[in-house]
Enzyme design. Structure first.
Site, PDB file in Angstrom:
ATOM      1  N   HIS A  89      -6.654  -5.240  18.337  1.00 49.23           N
ATOM      2  CA  HIS A  89      -7.850  -6.411  18.701  1.00 49.23           C
ATOM      3  C   HIS A  89      -7.028  -7.665  19.062  1.00 49.23           C
ATOM      4  O   HIS A  89      -7.275  -8.564  18.903  1.00 49.23           O
ATOM      5  CB  HIS A  89      -8.894  -5.760  17.588  1.00 49.23           C
ATOM      6  CG  HIS A  89      -8.779  -6.475  16.525  1.00 49.23           C
ATOM      7  ND1 HIS A  89      -8.478  -4.770  15.804  1.00 49.23           N
ATOM      8  CD2 HIS A  89      -9.193  -6.732  15.875  1.00 49.23           C
ATOM      9  CE1 HIS A  89      -8.601  -5.307  14.230  1.00 49.23           C
ATOM     10  NE2 HIS A  89      -9.063  -7.015  14.631  1.00 49.23           N
ATOM     11  N   HIS A  98       0.921  -1.619  -0.177  1.00 49.93           N
ATOM     12  CA  HIS A  98       0.373  -0.082   0.010  1.00 49.93           C
ATOM     13  C   HIS A  98       0.668   1.220  -0.124  1.00 49.93           C
ATOM     14  O   HIS A  98       2.120   1.005   0.208  1.00 49.93           O
ATOM     15  CB  HIS A  98      -0.988  -0.159   1.070  1.00 49.93           C
ATOM     16  CG  HIS A  98      -1.007   1.489   1.637  1.00 49.93           C
ATOM     17  ND1 HIS A  98      -0.638   2.277   2.607  1.00 49.93           N
ATOM     18  CD2 HIS A  98      -2.391   2.072   0.826  1.00 49.93           C
ATOM     19  CE1 HIS A  98      -1.298   3.163   2.607  1.00 49.93           C
ATOM     20  NE2 HIS A  98      -2.466   3.560   1.558  1.00 49.93           N
TER      21      HIS A  98
END
Length: 306
Positions: free
Chosen positions: A176, A107
């Site tokens: 998370h 990216h």
């Protein structure tokens, strides 16, 4: 119209052209399809997507320049004094999803932003960076990636690479999951210190440096043989990419909150992905080895592959 935004736009349009040409040449099979779009509230862009190529299952390279009379919440989270003001935002963003699991996903993004509010001094800033997400990492590749990042930062100060590498590690972090999205690279935002010319020069270096960082890795890995096991692991790990982009990514949030083109915003998601409940790779396997790479490290000081 802003002269600074116009200068940034000219560079960004040229950057999109250059990167698309290089990716088409590398793939050797598929070509980008372009969608030119306009935004009712102001501005527009051109989305280019390459699909089902010889090397890239999907690659997207977006250019946009949008404007509006009200900043979305994601843009004022760190600058509350600008809430309610207008803006100009222009940028190029790209995501490459190769077919071969040994060739990393990657990216990159470079962007320019201006905000104007009556009674408040107008502000501008640059942001961007690039990062690498391997599924089967090679130390040689990671060192090359970070070596390019360090070298392009060097003319702008001895501390720049370390600062923006750390920012990348902290930004592309899935809280998370307790892991980084990949092996990092560079990330910066709100850059305006040193004046427009210096910040623009740095942003050009980052945008132009992406191909220097990625193409040699692609040349080494694009023809490596792989089987169903590697492909299934790649599809599983792509799920982490989806989780980050939909939960944490500021660019995704800005695009959706500002009424951007949904297809262009979500073109960063992988074309194929799978989720598996409570998956754990077997200890000692190549798949288990990835976990060692999903934590910040001084990659340029790392030992060579055994």
């Amino acid at each position: 119209m802003s002269q600074q935004a116009d200068l940034a736009e000219t560079f960004l349009r040229e950057l999109q052209e250059r990167i698309c040409a290089a990716i088409e040449q590398l793939d050797g099979s598929a070509r980008f399809v372009e969608d030119v779009w306009t935004r009712e509230a102001g501005g527009g862009g051109r989305t280019r997507v390459l699909r089902e190529g010889a090397i890239f299952e999907q690659a997207g390279v977006n250019f946009s320049r949008v404007s509006g009379d009200r900043l979305p919440p994601s843009a004022t989270a760190h600058r509350p004094e600008l809430a309610g003001g207008g803006f100009i935002a222009t940028g190029v963003s790209l995501v490459l999803h190769p077919r071969n699991p040994y060739l990393p996903t990657s990216h990159a993004n470079v962007r320019y932003f201006e905000a104007v509010k009556p009674g408040v001094e107008p502000v501008w800033w640059f942001g961007g960076g690039f990062d690498l997400t391997p599924f089967y990492p090679f130390d040689e590749d990671v060192r090359h990636w970070h070596g390019v990042a360090r070298d392009l930062c060097a003319p702008f100060g001895d501390e720049v690479y370390a600062r923006y590498k750390q920012w990348c590690d902290e930004y592309f972090y899935l809280k998370h999951r307790g892991e980084t999205r990949g092996v990092g690279g560079l990330f910066y935002d709100d850059l305006n210190e040193g004046g427009f010319e210096r910040c623009f020069a740095f942003t050009r270096a980052v945008g132009q440096g992406f191909l220097d960082a990625y193409l040699p890795i692609a040349a080494r890995r694009k023809d490596m043989p792989y089987g169903e096991r590697e492909r299934e692991f790649q599809l599983y790990r792509r799920g982490r990419y989806v989780e980050f982009n939909l939960v944490y990514d500021r660019g995704t949030l800005f695009g959706l909150q500002s009424g951007g083109r949904t297809e262009s915003i979500l073109m960063s998601l992988p074309p194929r992905v799978r989720f598996e409940y409570a998956y754990r790779p077997e200890p000692g396997t190549a798949e288990a080895r990835l976990a060692d790479y999903l934590k910040p490290r001084d990659w340029l000081a790392a030992p060579t592959d055994a």
